[in-house]
Design a protein around this motif. Sequence first.
Motif, PDB file in Angstrom:
ATOM      1  N   TYR A 262       2.148   4.594  -8.271  1.00  0.00           N
ATOM      2  CA  TYR A 262       3.196   5.215  -9.943  1.00  0.00           C
ATOM      3  C   TYR A 262       3.736   5.616  -9.949  1.00  0.00           C
ATOM      4  O   TYR A 262       4.466   6.347 -10.433  1.00  0.00           O
ATOM      5  N   LEU A 263       3.106   7.341  -9.275  1.00  0.00           N
ATOM      6  CA  LEU A 263       4.862   8.393 -10.029  1.00  0.00           C
ATOM      7  C   LEU A 263       5.687   8.023  -9.026  1.00  0.00           C
ATOM      8  O   LEU A 263       6.521   8.316  -9.022  1.00  0.00           O
ATOM      9  N   GLU A 264       5.783   7.519  -7.551  1.00  0.00           N
ATOM     10  CA  GLU A 264       6.600   6.586  -6.862  1.00  0.00           C
ATOM     11  C   GLU A 264       7.543   5.588  -7.753  1.00  0.00           C
ATOM     12  O   GLU A 264       9.036   5.598  -7.681  1.00  0.00           O
ATOM     13  N   LEU A 265       6.806   5.352  -8.044  1.00  0.00           N
ATOM     14  CA  LEU A 265       7.723   3.876  -9.219  1.00  0.00           C
ATOM     15  C   LEU A 265       8.461   4.471  -9.795  1.00  0.00           C
ATOM     16  O   LEU A 265       9.717   4.719 -10.622  1.00  0.00           O
ATOM     17  N   ALA A 266       7.928   5.245 -10.960  1.00  0.00           N
ATOM     18  CA  ALA A 266       8.079   6.349 -12.409  1.00  0.00           C
ATOM     19  C   ALA A 266       9.599   7.357 -11.115  1.00  0.00           C
ATOM     20  O   ALA A 266      10.585   7.479 -12.106  1.00  0.00           O
ATOM     21  N   THR A 267       9.037   7.750 -10.411  1.00  0.00           N
ATOM     22  CA  THR A 267      10.916   8.596  -9.513  1.00  0.00           C
ATOM     23  C   THR A 267      11.745   8.095  -8.860  1.00  0.00           C
ATOM     24  O   THR A 267      12.827   8.341  -9.590  1.00  0.00           O
ATOM     25  N   ARG A 268      12.002   6.672  -9.034  1.00  0.00           N
ATOM     26  CA  ARG A 268      12.613   5.798  -8.356  1.00  0.00           C
ATOM     27  C   ARG A 268      13.557   5.241  -9.796  1.00  0.00           C
ATOM     28  O   ARG A 268      14.463   4.741  -9.861  1.00  0.00           O
ATOM     29  N   ALA A 269      12.843   5.124 -11.040  1.00  0.00           N
ATOM     30  CA  ALA A 269      13.848   5.065 -11.550  1.00  0.00           C
ATOM     31  C   ALA A 269      13.982   6.110 -12.471  1.00  0.00           C
ATOM     32  O   ALA A 269      14.733   6.152 -14.062  1.00  0.00           O
ATOM     33  N   GLY A 270      13.722   7.093 -12.359  1.00  0.00           N
ATOM     34  CA  GLY A 270      13.878   8.573 -13.302  1.00  0.00           C
ATOM     35  C   GLY A 270      14.158   8.973 -13.804  1.00  0.00           C
ATOM     36  O   GLY A 270      14.079  10.442 -14.336  1.00  0.00           O
ATOM     37  N   GLU A 271      11.938   9.651 -13.501  1.00  0.00           N
ATOM     38  CA  GLU A 271      11.515  10.552 -14.004  1.00  0.00           C
ATOM     39  C   GLU A 271      11.372  11.477 -12.937  1.00  0.00           C
ATOM     40  O   GLU A 271      10.066  10.866 -12.074  1.00  0.00           O
ATOM     41  N   ARG A 272      12.054  12.131 -13.736  1.00  0.00           N
ATOM     42  CA  ARG A 272      12.013  14.141 -12.450  1.00  0.00           C
ATOM     43  C   ARG A 272      10.614  14.212 -12.002  1.00  0.00           C
ATOM     44  O   ARG A 272      10.506  15.146 -11.159  1.00  0.00           O
ATOM     45  N   ALA A 273      10.727  14.442 -13.320  1.00  0.00           N
ATOM     46  CA  ALA A 273       8.998  15.410 -13.908  1.00  0.00           C
ATOM     47  C   ALA A 273       7.555  14.298 -12.935  1.00  0.00           C
ATOM     48  O   ALA A 273       7.238  15.114 -11.609  1.00  0.00           O
ATOM     49  N   ALA A 274       7.265  13.442 -12.530  1.00  0.00           N
ATOM     50  CA  ALA A 274       6.944  12.444 -11.657  1.00  0.00           C
ATOM     51  C   ALA A 274       7.291  12.728  -9.811  1.00  0.00           C
ATOM     52  O   ALA A 274       6.207  12.979  -9.616  1.00  0.00           O
ATOM     53  N   ALA A 275       8.477  13.332 -10.226  1.00  0.00           N
ATOM     54  CA  ALA A 275       8.680  13.430  -8.439  1.00  0.00           C
ATOM     55  C   ALA A 275       7.822  14.687  -8.114  1.00  0.00           C
ATOM     56  O   ALA A 275       7.703  14.913  -6.596  1.00  0.00           O
ATOM     57  N   ARG A 276       7.829  15.731  -9.047  1.00  0.00           N
ATOM     58  CA  ARG A 276       7.146  16.983  -8.557  1.00  0.00           C
ATOM     59  C   ARG A 276       6.142  16.366  -8.400  1.00  0.00           C
ATOM     60  O   ARG A 276       5.018  17.487  -8.020  1.00  0.00           O
ATOM     61  N   VAL A 277       5.634  16.110  -9.130  1.00  0.00           N
ATOM     62  CA  VAL A 277       4.305  15.593  -9.487  1.00  0.00           C
ATOM     63  C   VAL A 277       3.683  15.011  -7.909  1.00  0.00           C
ATOM     64  O   VAL A 277       2.801  15.621  -7.253  1.00  0.00           O
ATOM     65  N   LYS A 278       4.465  14.015  -7.215  1.00  0.00           N
ATOM     66  CA  LYS A 278       4.136  13.179  -6.378  1.00  0.00           C
ATOM     67  C   LYS A 278       4.933  14.105  -5.074  1.00  0.00           C
ATOM     68  O   LYS A 278       3.969  14.018  -3.833  1.00  0.00           O
ATOM     69  N   ASN A 279       5.313  14.616  -4.720  1.00  0.00           N
ATOM     70  CA  ASN A 279       5.873  15.522  -3.999  1.00  0.00           C
ATOM     71  C   ASN A 279       4.410  16.732  -3.359  1.00  0.00           C
ATOM     72  O   ASN A 279       4.322  17.104  -2.414  1.00  0.00           O
TER      73      ASN A 279
END
Length: 333
Positions: A288-305
């Motif tokens: 779910y975090l990767e999907l949000a990241t691909r849609a431009g949700e920057r905060a999701a990318a930090r948690v995902k990583n």
Amino acid sequence: MMKQKTWPARSDGSRFLSLPLSKIKGPKFPTRTSTHQIPFYNTRPSDGHDFSALPYDVLTKIAASFSLQNLRAASLVCKSWSEALKPLREAMLLLHWGKRFKHGHGGVRPNLDKALDSFLKGAARGSALAMVDAGLIYWELGHKDKAVALYHKAAGLGDPAGQCNLAISFLQAEPPNLKEAVTWLYRASIAGHVRSQYQLALCLHQGRGVNCNIKDAARWYLKAAEGGYVRAMYNVSLCYSSGEGLVRSHQLARKWMKRAADRGHTKAQFEHGLALFSEGDMMKAVVYLELATRAGERAAARVKNVILQQLSATSRDRVMLLADNWKALPSSR
């Protein structure tokens, strides 16, 4: 992917300060669907009523928003109805060709001029559906006065999408005509039009054109969500989470957040991913975090990583494959 901040702005310091009501953008109006249903009529009524005597102009106004299926059914009632509804049946054919030209379907190349011409010819034959589609093109081309005129005519014929589009045009006007917008949104909402129900809820939530009423707002959010409107699903989740307008329920909040996430709402994907992470379900959280990241949700990318660093190479590859193959569930947007 869907990315929209849908919750009205707050001034009391609550968590919703970070989720302001964004301005309505662009000419994105609802997909056309008819909410009208035709009852079954006996062509030889035993109660003495003669439906064939219904004036042509009254009949055509009633049928202006009918789908092709309903028009065909109504045309079988009697010869008089068949003759009266002939222009609307022709309008449905023109509407069909207009959509093919607009979207490039059915082996034809996209041609906005031909699409508009077909829609206008359908509108001239009395089809409220064609009026709305012609209005959409005029709106896209920047001819908003012509679009609003068509929306107003369709709305007057009882078409819910026309009523919704007219209301949105009032909301976007400078200055906005909020009371008129709410009037048309309410008419479309009680007819079951989910986008109108969502927009009406926003007005009630923020007190735009109507007194602020959180309980009524939540009720319309819920109706729109149950009708498949994704942004409403997200707001219903927030209502259940905060206890604003609905009885606080963690379980229902999670249910509606997941429903919104599974239908492509970017912020819902981010928040649902965070919830899964807090519960220790790392694999699903990363998807779910990767999907949000691909849609431009920057905060999701930090948690995902951060989570990815805790997974094995095999697990990382698997979650990326799941994200690559993910498809949003159907919705009415």
